[in-house]
Motif scaffolding. Structure first.
Motif, PDB file in Angstrom:
ATOM      1  N   LEU A  45      15.637   3.483 -11.187  1.00 16.95           N
ATOM      2  CA  LEU A  45      16.397   2.253 -10.954  1.00 16.95           C
ATOM      3  C   LEU A  45      15.714   1.046 -11.581  1.00 16.95           C
ATOM      4  N   ALA A  46      14.433   1.157 -11.884  1.00 18.34           N
ATOM      5  CA  ALA A  46      13.638   0.113 -12.546  1.00 18.34           C
ATOM      6  C   ALA A  46      13.590  -1.182 -11.732  1.00 18.34           C
ATOM      7  N   PHE A  47      13.515  -1.051 -10.404  1.00 20.10           N
ATOM      8  CA  PHE A  47      13.354  -2.221  -9.555  1.00 20.10           C
ATOM      9  C   PHE A  47      11.876  -2.589  -9.533  1.00 20.10           C
ATOM     10  N   PRO A  48      11.535  -3.850  -9.818  1.00 21.30           N
ATOM     11  CA  PRO A  48      10.133  -4.253  -9.741  1.00 21.30           C
ATOM     12  C   PRO A  48       9.680  -4.276  -8.284  1.00 21.30           C
ATOM     13  N   GLY A  49       8.380  -4.108  -8.078  1.00 18.32           N
ATOM     14  CA  GLY A  49       7.884  -4.091  -6.708  1.00 18.32           C
ATOM     15  C   GLY A  49       6.466  -4.584  -6.599  1.00 18.32           C
ATOM     16  N   VAL A  50       6.015  -4.650  -5.368  1.00 19.21           N
ATOM     17  CA  VAL A  50       4.649  -5.049  -5.066  1.00 19.21           C
ATOM     18  C   VAL A  50       4.036  -4.003  -4.147  1.00 19.21           C
ATOM     19  N   ASP A  51       2.726  -3.918  -4.189  1.00 18.86           N
ATOM     20  CA  ASP A  51       1.997  -3.074  -3.253  1.00 18.86           C
ATOM     21  C   ASP A  51       1.713  -3.947  -2.031  1.00 18.86           C
ATOM     22  N   ALA A  52       2.323  -3.597  -0.915  1.00 15.32           N
ATOM     23  CA  ALA A  52       2.167  -4.379   0.313  1.00 15.32           C
ATOM     24  C   ALA A  52       0.882  -4.019   1.043  1.00 15.32           C
ATOM     25  N   GLY A  53       0.081  -3.137   0.439  1.00 18.11           N
ATOM     26  CA  GLY A  53      -1.188  -2.723   1.032  1.00 18.11           C
ATOM     27  C   GLY A  53      -1.255  -1.223   1.168  1.00 18.11           C
ATOM     28  N   GLY A  54      -2.318  -0.636   0.693  1.00 18.67           N
ATOM     29  CA  GLY A  54      -2.529   0.794   0.826  1.00 18.67           C
ATOM     30  C   GLY A  54      -1.539   1.643   0.050  1.00 18.67           C
ATOM     31  N   GLY A  55      -0.993   1.115  -1.041  1.00 17.50           N
ATOM     32  CA  GLY A  55      -0.027   1.871  -1.840  1.00 17.50           C
ATOM     33  C   GLY A  55       1.396   1.835  -1.296  1.00 17.50           C
ATOM     34  N   TRP A  56       1.635   1.030  -0.282  1.00 22.87           N
ATOM     35  CA  TRP A  56       2.965   0.909   0.321  1.00 22.87           C
ATOM     36  C   TRP A  56       3.799  -0.016  -0.559  1.00 22.87           C
ATOM     37  N   VAL A  64      15.540  -4.339   3.556  1.00 24.62           N
ATOM     38  CA  VAL A  64      16.258  -3.084   3.784  1.00 24.62           C
ATOM     39  C   VAL A  64      15.234  -1.961   3.877  1.00 24.62           C
ATOM     40  N   ILE A  65      15.401  -1.075   4.849  1.00 23.78           N
ATOM     41  CA  ILE A  65      14.501   0.069   5.004  1.00 23.78           C
ATOM     42  C   ILE A  65      15.307   1.349   4.823  1.00 23.78           C
ATOM     43  N   LEU A  66      14.858   2.208   3.917  1.00 20.95           N
ATOM     44  CA  LEU A  66      15.434   3.536   3.746  1.00 20.95           C
ATOM     45  C   LEU A  66      14.439   4.535   4.322  1.00 20.95           C
ATOM     46  N   TYR A  67      14.860   5.319   5.280  1.00 22.11           N
ATOM     47  CA  TYR A  67      14.000   6.368   5.824  1.00 22.11           C
ATOM     48  C   TYR A  67      14.181   7.610   4.960  1.00 22.11           C
ATOM     49  N   SER A  68      13.078   8.235   4.591  1.00 26.43           N
ATOM     50  CA  SER A  68      13.105   9.335   3.632  1.00 26.43           C
ATOM     51  C   SER A  68      12.232  10.486   4.097  1.00 26.43           C
ATOM     52  N   GLN A  69      12.664  11.702   3.772  1.00 19.04           N
ATOM     53  CA  GLN A  69      11.835  12.875   4.033  1.00 19.04           C
ATOM     54  C   GLN A  69      10.872  13.148   2.879  1.00 19.04           C
ATOM     55  N   ASP A  70      10.983  12.361   1.799  1.00 21.83           N
ATOM     56  CA  ASP A  70      10.036  12.419   0.687  1.00 21.83           C
ATOM     57  C   ASP A  70       9.897  11.008   0.126  1.00 21.83           C
ATOM     58  N   ALA A  71       9.218  10.160   0.894  1.00 22.16           N
ATOM     59  CA  ALA A  71       9.117   8.740   0.557  1.00 22.16           C
ATOM     60  C   ALA A  71       8.478   8.506  -0.809  1.00 22.16           C
ATOM     61  N   GLU A  72       7.441   9.258  -1.142  1.00 18.80           N
ATOM     62  CA  GLU A  72       6.773   9.059  -2.433  1.00 18.80           C
ATOM     63  C   GLU A  72       7.738   9.300  -3.595  1.00 18.80           C
ATOM     64  N   ALA A  73       8.515  10.381  -3.531  1.00 18.15           N
ATOM     65  CA  ALA A  73       9.456  10.695  -4.610  1.00 18.15           C
ATOM     66  C   ALA A  73      10.564   9.648  -4.684  1.00 18.15           C
ATOM     67  N   ASP A  74      11.056   9.216  -3.529  1.00 16.85           N
ATOM     68  CA  ASP A  74      12.113   8.200  -3.545  1.00 16.85           C
ATOM     69  C   ASP A  74      11.583   6.857  -4.038  1.00 16.85           C
ATOM     70  N   ARG A  75      10.345   6.521  -3.697  1.00 10.83           N
ATOM     71  CA  ARG A  75       9.738   5.282  -4.221  1.00 10.83           C
ATOM     72  C   ARG A  75       9.612   5.364  -5.747  1.00 10.83           C
ATOM     73  N   ALA A  76       9.174   6.513  -6.249  1.00 13.92           N
ATOM     74  CA  ALA A  76       9.053   6.682  -7.701  1.00 13.92           C
ATOM     75  C   ALA A  76      10.416   6.564  -8.373  1.00 13.92           C
ATOM     76  N   PHE A  77      11.456   7.112  -7.743  1.00 14.10           N
ATOM     77  CA  PHE A  77      12.818   7.013  -8.276  1.00 14.10           C
ATOM     78  C   PHE A  77      13.256   5.549  -8.344  1.00 14.10           C
ATOM     79  N   ILE A  78      13.019   4.808  -7.288  1.00 17.60           N
ATOM     80  CA  ILE A  78      13.404   3.392  -7.264  1.00 17.60           C
ATOM     81  C   ILE A  78      12.634   2.621  -8.332  1.00 17.60           C
ATOM     82  N   ARG A  79      11.355   2.929  -8.493  1.00 23.67           N
ATOM     83  CA  ARG A  79      10.525   2.254  -9.492  1.00 23.67           C
ATOM     84  C   ARG A  79      10.885   2.671 -10.914  1.00 23.67           C
ATOM     85  N   ASP A  80      11.015   3.990 -11.160  1.00 25.64           N
ATOM     86  CA  ASP A  80      11.125   4.503 -12.524  1.00 25.64           C
ATOM     87  C   ASP A  80      12.565   4.656 -13.016  1.00 25.64           C
TER      88      ASP A  80
END
Length: 116
Positions: free
Chosen positions: A25-36, A7-23
């Motif tokens: 929603l507490a969804f675990p994740g991986v770095d797919a390269g370059g902090g992605w 699933v891809i969510l397009y965001s106007q503030d991707a860094e903040a939304d990624r932090a929200f999902i991580r912190d």
């Protein structure tokens, strides 16, 4: 063989939304390269709805107990953007992502496919 869905969510503030999902929603994740960051989702389902308008896609999170989940979100300062509405298929609301986008959330009342 299909092994999953991405699933891809397009965001106007991707860094903040990624932090929200991580912190929040507490969804675990991986770095797919370059902090992605790419996050693991809970079990998922897909439904196809008819439309008279242009085709579109939606992404909803599901929970077992909407009232408890909303209480947890409120305790973390998450904005609830829609009052809970009772639908034939479940109880629906939405939360605000840091980018300003809404993320729908519902407690299903229909049979679930993700455990098949």
């Amino acid at each position: 063989m299909i092994s999953g869905a991405h699933v891809i969510l397009y965001s106007q503030d991707a860094e903040a939304d990624r932090a929200f999902i991580r912190d929040v929603l507490a969804f675990p994740g991986v770095d797919a390269g370059g902090g992605w960051l790419v996050f693991k989702l809970p079990p998922a389902e897909v439904a196809v709805h008819p439309t008279d308008g242009p085709p579109q896609h939606e992404f909803h999170l599901m929970c077992d107990d909407l009232d408890s989940q909303l209480g947890e979100f409120r305790s973390k300062g998450v904005e609830i953007t829609r009052p809970v509405s009772e639908q034939r298929w479940g109880r629906l609301t939405a939360i605000r992502l840091p980018s300003g986008a809404e993320l729908p959330l519902y407690e299903p009342l229909h049979p679930l496919a993700h455990g098949l």
